[in-house]
Every structure is written in C-alpha cells, then in structure tokens.
Enzyme design. Structure first.
Site, PDB file in Angstrom:
ATOM      1  N   HIS A 119     -41.880 -13.546-129.918  1.00 21.39           N
ATOM      2  CA  HIS A 119     -43.278 -13.171-129.719  1.00 21.39           C
ATOM      3  C   HIS A 119     -43.725 -13.573-128.329  1.00 21.39           C
ATOM      4  O   HIS A 119     -43.279 -14.595-127.793  1.00 21.39           O
ATOM      5  CB  HIS A 119     -44.162 -13.835-130.782  1.00 21.39           C
ATOM      6  CG  HIS A 119     -43.894 -13.312-132.149  1.00 21.39           C
ATOM      7  ND1 HIS A 119     -44.526 -12.204-132.654  1.00 21.39           N
ATOM      8  CD2 HIS A 119     -43.015 -13.704-133.107  1.00 21.39           C
ATOM      9  CE1 HIS A 119     -44.070 -11.953-133.870  1.00 21.39           C
ATOM     10  NE2 HIS A 119     -43.144 -12.848-134.168  1.00 21.39           N
ATOM     11  N   THR A 130     -30.394 -19.540-124.081  1.00 22.97           N
ATOM     12  CA  THR A 130     -31.606 -18.865-123.613  1.00 22.97           C
ATOM     13  C   THR A 130     -31.351 -18.004-122.384  1.00 22.97           C
ATOM     14  O   THR A 130     -32.205 -17.208-122.010  1.00 22.97           O
ATOM     15  CB  THR A 130     -32.694 -19.900-123.266  1.00 22.97           C
ATOM     16  OG1 THR A 130     -32.210 -20.750-122.222  1.00 22.97           O
ATOM     17  CG2 THR A 130     -33.064 -20.735-124.479  1.00 22.97           C
ATOM     18  N   LYS A 131     -30.181 -18.185-121.749  1.00 25.69           N
ATOM     19  CA  LYS A 131     -29.828 -17.445-120.532  1.00 25.69           C
ATOM     20  C   LYS A 131     -28.404 -16.935-120.655  1.00 25.69           C
ATOM     21  O   LYS A 131     -27.615 -17.450-121.448  1.00 25.69           O
ATOM     22  CB  LYS A 131     -29.932 -18.360-119.308  1.00 25.69           C
ATOM     23  CG  LYS A 131     -31.333 -18.860-119.057  1.00 25.69           C
ATOM     24  CD  LYS A 131     -31.358 -19.796-117.868  1.00 25.69           C
ATOM     25  CE  LYS A 131     -32.780 -20.329-117.704  1.00 25.69           C
ATOM     26  NZ  LYS A 131     -32.865 -21.368-116.723  1.00 25.69           N
TER      27      LYS A 131
END
Length: 182
Positions: A111, A158-159
C-alpha cells in the site's frame, strides 16, 4: 475542519475479484487435496487451465498458496514447497531451476503509505534461473533476484539481489558470494 481526502479507489476490478473467488473455491477442491509427487503433473495442468505458464518437470506442492495463477510464469525444473505463498497481484516469474522453500512469501503488492487512503500498489517480481529463496524469506514488490542468487532463511528482500550472491537479514544485505563446486 478536517481536510477532504477524497474517495478510495480500488485498484482491482470486480472481474479480477470474482476470478480470484472462483479460483480459491476451485483450488480448495481440485488443487490443494492432491498432495504428493504423484500429482505434480496434475497440479501443473490445473494451473495451466487457470492461465499460469508452467514449464517442464516442475514440482509445485499442493500446499502452495497461489493468489492469481494467471499472473504466474514458471520455467523448467522449478520447485515450490508447501507453505510458500505467491501473492501475485502483479506478475511473478520463476526462472528455470529456481527453488522457493517452505513458508517463503513472494509479495507483489503493498500500500502507498504516502497517501492517507493507502491505495494498493503492485509491481512484478522476477526470481531468475538457479536462484533459491530459502524458508520463510520474504521478497517484496518490484524485486529481481538475480541468476544463481540465494536469499537466506528469514531474509526480507526490499531491493534487487545481484546474480550469484547470498543475502540474509532484515533488510537483506549481501553476506557472501555463491560459488559452485564442480
């Protein structure tokens, strides 16, 4: 006086929601009960009927939660273990000889926290060939796990992960290089 923030707009169509509802009911009867290696070709056929592109000789366990099979592309000789979750609001691509271990969570949606309404946002995930996402690891939206990379157990990615590296931790950091012995 409170600022007007507008109306929430759902990013998913009614058609998409209905298709998922039908898939969930169908999978409960025709996918999940058919556990074990004897039914692996049957499970692959069921996923193909629902729009997944599945390569040869894949082992997708009956206990895998697949959010939208029509957003799933799986190469050849891929293994996805029980308890893994493929939350494919956007596309998920699993390259040849890749492995997704027990409890791993491949998550293409989140979100937008910069908005008060927190609308759904989604980006594709690619797990390249010969990669391994270990038990209970989490791969977040928009990430590419490079060829041959290993995401350690419990890592939160996250990367993008560079090819032939090993990452671990939360957030995941490079902890080594994957070197193959003959």
């Amino acid at each position: 006086m409170e600022e007007e923030i507008g109306r929430y707009r759902d990013a998913l169509s009614l058609k998409n929601k209905m298709a998922r509802a039908v898939w969930i009911a169908f999978a409960a009867v025709f996918f999940r009960p058919f556990a074990g290696p004897l039914f692996r070709y049957y499970r692959a056929a069921v996923l193909r009927v629902w729009g997944a592109r599945i390569g040869r000789r894949c082992a997708i366990a009956a206990g895998v939660k697949i959010w939208a099979p029509w957003n799933l592309t799986v190469g050849n000789y891929v293994a996805v273990a029980n308890g893994a979750e493929l939350y494919g609001v956007a596309s998920i691509a699993l390259g040849d000889h890749s492995t997704i271990s027990q409890g791993a969570y491949i998550c293409t949606a989140s979100h937008d926290i910069t908005s008060k309404l927190k609308p759904l946002v989604f980006k594709p995930i690619c797990i390249d060939s010969f990669s391994w996402v270990c038990a209970r690891a989490i791969v977040l939206p928009g990430v590419t796990v490079g060829e041959g990379a290993v995401v350690g157990a419990g890592a939160v990615v996250t990367k993008d992960v560079a090819p032939w590296t090993v990452v671990g931790g939360n957030p995941a950091k490079v902890i080594g290089k994957r070197e193959l012995r003959a």
